[in-house]
Write an enzyme that holds these catalytic residues in place. Sequence first.
Site, short mmCIF file in Angstrom:
data_model
loop_
_atom_site.label_atom_id
_atom_site.label_comp_id
_atom_site.label_asym_id
_atom_site.label_seq_id
_atom_site.Cartn_x
_atom_site.Cartn_y
_atom_site.Cartn_z
N GLU A 251 30.50 36.63 45.43
CA GLU A 251 30.80 37.91 44.79
C GLU A 251 32.31 37.98 44.71
O GLU A 251 32.96 38.17 45.74
CB GLU A 251 30.29 39.02 45.71
CG GLU A 251 29.35 39.98 45.11
CD GLU A 251 29.94 41.11 44.32
OE1 GLU A 251 31.03 41.00 43.73
OE2 GLU A 251 29.27 42.13 44.27
N CYS A 285 36.07 45.55 44.01
CA CYS A 285 35.89 44.49 43.05
C CYS A 285 35.51 45.06 41.68
O CYS A 285 35.80 44.48 40.66
CB CYS A 285 34.84 43.50 43.55
SG CYS A 285 33.32 44.28 44.11
N GLU A 384 43.55 40.26 38.64
CA GLU A 384 43.08 41.35 39.49
C GLU A 384 44.23 41.83 40.38
O GLU A 384 44.82 41.07 41.13
CB GLU A 384 41.92 40.85 40.37
CG GLU A 384 41.33 41.95 41.23
CD GLU A 384 40.11 41.49 42.04
OE1 GLU A 384 40.21 40.48 42.75
OE2 GLU A 384 39.07 42.16 41.95
#
Length: 493
Positions: A251, A285, A384
Amino acid sequence: MAERYDHFIGGQYVAPIEGEYFESTNPATLEVLYSAARGTSADVHAAVTAAGRAFEHASWRDLSPTRRGHLLRRLGDLIGENAEELARMESRDNGKLLREMRGQLTTLPEYLYYYAGLADKVQGSQIPTNSVFMLNYTQREPLGVVGAITPWNSPLTLTTSKLAPALAAGNTVVIKPSEYTSRTVLRLAELAVEAGFPHGVVNVVSGFGAEAGAALVDHPDIAKISFTGSTLTGSRIAASAAARFIGCTLELGGKSPNIVFDDANVGNAAMGVVAGIFAAAGQTCIAGSRVFAHRSVYDELLERVAERARSIVIGDPLLDETELGPLAFEAQRDKVSSYVELGISEGASVLTGGNRPDVDLPGYFYSPTVLTGVDNSMRVTREEIFGPVAAIMPFDTEEEVLRLANDTDYGLAAGVWTQNLARAHRMSRRLEAGTVWVNTYRAMSPMSPRQGYKSSGVGIEHGLESMHEYTHLKSVWINTDEDPVADPFVMRG
Ligand code: NAI
Ligand code: MG
């Protein structure tokens, strides 16, 4: 003197073999909270050995699936009974709002209850092959010792997302929590023993990624690795797992688009944008870090988002009135502020934020930030950031925004704000994102599976499918024919 915690191996606290510890800090106050054992490959080996023994032991291997479910349900109850303690512990360790932690703690038992209910449904099927005398059936078997490596942003929830399905399927687990947040995961393992799980079914080795984490990934007796964290670390883990042909569930990161159409309720959309990027200080996330607003509502959305961003109450995460806490550690704040500097050097304007706020605590605070004058090709819109930084961009057509939204290395989540039903379905179908939210953002349930596209991961978390990721599917053939077995060299018609 701060408290000191050892590894949790074989049902008890066990001192690290090399005797070293490291400190964990409260990112709001900078006080040292405790020290945790600095795990080495020797500690990992001890934990994997304990987990391997527990996997073979009759107390776990022969436990009925319904009893396994019962233990999971009991663990859910214990989490509920200790919710306030766990919420405070985690809030102090990673700076998440106590209010948000209390919310997480009310749903966390549901993760355990959901997989408790699935524990006696780990079933195969009977396959109607074309050979009438052959009985063919499948059965799902546990894999063995599962290694779980988890991050600091939501340690309890993200660890439970792996632990509950792995245990429901009958595996044993060694967890390596983030070096920033060992405490609540250790407490979770204690509660598992209190719930009645046999010793060694749940183990925790604390420590650093390059030491304890890498040792766990490389241990020859691990049957699978389940990881949540950065894409870079995930790709290293995937390479190591591939070399040994073991499974991995990953993940990873995201750069999720949150898309506001001209037919949207702009007030609702603005709240969704704010929640998507400023909740948990953007350290999720699924953060909606790329906001696309139709040109006709762009100014209004910008104004509403900026206004709310400016009024966000920043401060002590333990206080009820606080809306934004600190980032979890110093390097994370440095990373966020250097991304904002980078954005400015790439041509972005800072509409609001972009600085350290005035807070009477020494911690790693960073203001909610809105960047404009950006486009989808800049590093701030491609990488990110994992902080409270929204990049807001205008668009003109549905085709255009779909192309921009999908033009990313990631594919974890996406938000769509529209009143047009057909458009909502069209977008949901065409967005390359594991989760699509329409007129909402951040909705989540242990029952609903998540599977990232592209660099956002491999495998499925949550849902029935996640439990299946912790099983091996075996096919069994039984010959029921009374006739003699045919000579293999005589061809049958
Ligand atoms: P990370 O991915 O390095 O750490 C996550 C976990 O992996 C921790 O338990 C760590 O100890 C472990 N780890 C690190 N290197 C390892 C290795 N070589 N082998 C095995 N395990 C290893 O992420 P980190 O350093 O905590 O944060 C860095 C950045 O990663 C953040 O700024 C953020 O952008 C991203 N991140 C993303 C998350 C997400 O949910 N998408 C969660 C945490 C971090
Ligand atoms: Mg900490």
